[in-house]
Write an enzyme that holds these catalytic residues in place. Structure first.
Site, PDB file in Angstrom:
ATOM      1  N   ASP A  46       0.863  -1.175   0.000  1.00 43.27           N
ATOM      2  CA  ASP A  46       0.000   0.000   0.000  1.00 43.27           C
ATOM      3  C   ASP A  46       0.900   1.225   0.000  1.00 43.27           C
ATOM      4  O   ASP A  46       2.097   1.110   0.291  1.00 43.27           O
ATOM      5  CB  ASP A  46      -0.914   0.004   1.234  1.00 43.27           C
ATOM      6  N   TYR A 165     -12.539   5.207 -14.835  1.00 45.52           N
ATOM      7  CA  TYR A 165     -12.640   4.135 -13.841  1.00 45.52           C
ATOM      8  C   TYR A 165     -13.506   2.992 -14.353  1.00 45.52           C
ATOM      9  O   TYR A 165     -13.125   1.817 -14.251  1.00 45.52           O
ATOM     10  CB  TYR A 165     -13.214   4.695 -12.539  1.00 45.52           C
ATOM     11  N   LYS A 169     -12.392  -0.922 -14.936  1.00 43.50           N
ATOM     12  CA  LYS A 169     -13.031  -2.000 -14.190  1.00 43.50           C
ATOM     13  C   LYS A 169     -13.754  -2.986 -15.105  1.00 43.50           C
ATOM     14  O   LYS A 169     -13.835  -4.182 -14.812  1.00 43.50           O
ATOM     15  CB  LYS A 169     -13.974  -1.436 -13.129  1.00 43.50           C
ATOM     16  N   VAL A 198     -19.795  -0.238  -1.386  1.00 40.56           N
ATOM     17  CA  VAL A 198     -19.331  -0.755  -0.095  1.00 40.56           C
ATOM     18  C   VAL A 198     -19.099   0.402   0.865  1.00 40.56           C
ATOM     19  O   VAL A 198     -18.484   1.417   0.507  1.00 40.56           O
ATOM     20  CB  VAL A 198     -18.040  -1.579  -0.266  1.00 40.56           C
ATOM     21  N   THR A 200     -17.110   1.728   2.929  1.00 38.89           N
ATOM     22  CA  THR A 200     -15.768   1.973   3.465  1.00 38.89           C
ATOM     23  C   THR A 200     -15.715   3.382   4.043  1.00 38.89           C
ATOM     24  O   THR A 200     -16.580   4.228   3.773  1.00 38.89           O
ATOM     25  CB  THR A 200     -14.703   1.840   2.375  1.00 38.89           C
TER      26      THR A 200
END
Length: 258
Positions: A46, A165, A169, A198, A200
């Site tokens: 990361d 994006y 994807k 999601v 997050t």
């Protein structure tokens, strides 16, 4: 998260070598935690150093084996390749690869420059192939393995607001299916896990406002919210021997939206 005692344990993951990209926060953090809880030996990369080091300490304090963390910008392919070689030399060839890292920064078609386009490709698309390439020989030597690429429902449901994006994807499915055919003879399985919206920390801070909540309520079949751990559990299944005959497939975790 649901009570740990109520969730499945996958004995085949005990001691497996797992490599995760973007494992320091969000979905990646839950994936790293989930594998550690299964007794796997986890390594991840990361660019968020502080969050990643904190995660390693959190997992160790919980009584599980401390993950191996290396700082790495996945846009730098030679550096990515070097890190993967170095970690494999230290802990052994990888049994499982999880391509999780990505960036869903919003943008309009009109504002996309060539520089921006190339940078988004360099984050969301290009590294996914080269991490797969990096684990092939090791998985062949081990007699098989599992590669799991993270997709997105954004292109399935024709989302606007980030066309580069959605382009990257959508390409995940092509990579997964092509590699599954090439690597199947070596018992290497390749699948896509596709999250919906999601919850997050990043999504909650930037985009899940009152209108977003209403959209989720209208669009999902299920009333709840998709959490990072829901995605991680699907990843565990596909990494384990329970998913032994699953390859070239896409598994969507989105509450029934797409």
């Amino acid at each position: 998260m649901a009570a740990q005692s109520q969730l499945a344990r996958f004995g085949s993951l005990q001691g497996k070598r797992v490599f995760v990209t973007g494992g320091g926060s969000g979905i990646g953090e839950s994936i790293v935690e989930a594998f550690a809880e299964q007794g796997a030996k986890v390594a991840f990369i990361d660019i968020a150093v502080d969050a990643s080091l904190s995660l390693c300490e959190k997992i160790a304090l919980a009584g599980y084996e401390k993950p191996v963390f290396r700082e790495c910008d996945i846009r730098d392919i030679p550096a990515l390749q070097d890190v993967m070689r170095s970690i494999a030399a230290d802990i052994g060839d990888f049994d499982v690869l999880v391509n999780n890292a990505g960036n869903d920064q919003r943008h309009t078609p009109e504002e996309v420059t060539l520089e921006f386009w190339n940078d988004r490709i360099a984050i969301n698309q290009r590294p996914m192939f080269f991490t797969c390439q990096a684990v092939i020989e090791g998985m062949k030597k081990k007699g098989g393995g599992s590669i799991i690429n993270l997709g997105s429902t954004s292109w399935h449901i024709a989302n606007g607001g980030y066309p580069v994006y959605t382009t990257t994807k959508a390409s995940v499915s092509g990579l997964t299916r092509g590699l599954a055919r090439d690597l199947g003879p070596y018992n290497i399985r390749v699948n896509t896990v596709t999250p919906g919206w999601v919850m997050t920390e990043r999504q909650l801070q930037l985009w899940v406002d009152e209108e977003g909540e209403k959209l989720i309520d209208r669009s999902q079949c299920l009333k709840g919210r998709v959490q990072p751990w829901h995605v991680a559990r699907m990843v565990l299944f596909l990494a384990s021997d329970d998913g032994a005959m699953c390859s070239a497939q896409e598994f969507i975790v989105d509450g029934g939206w797409a």
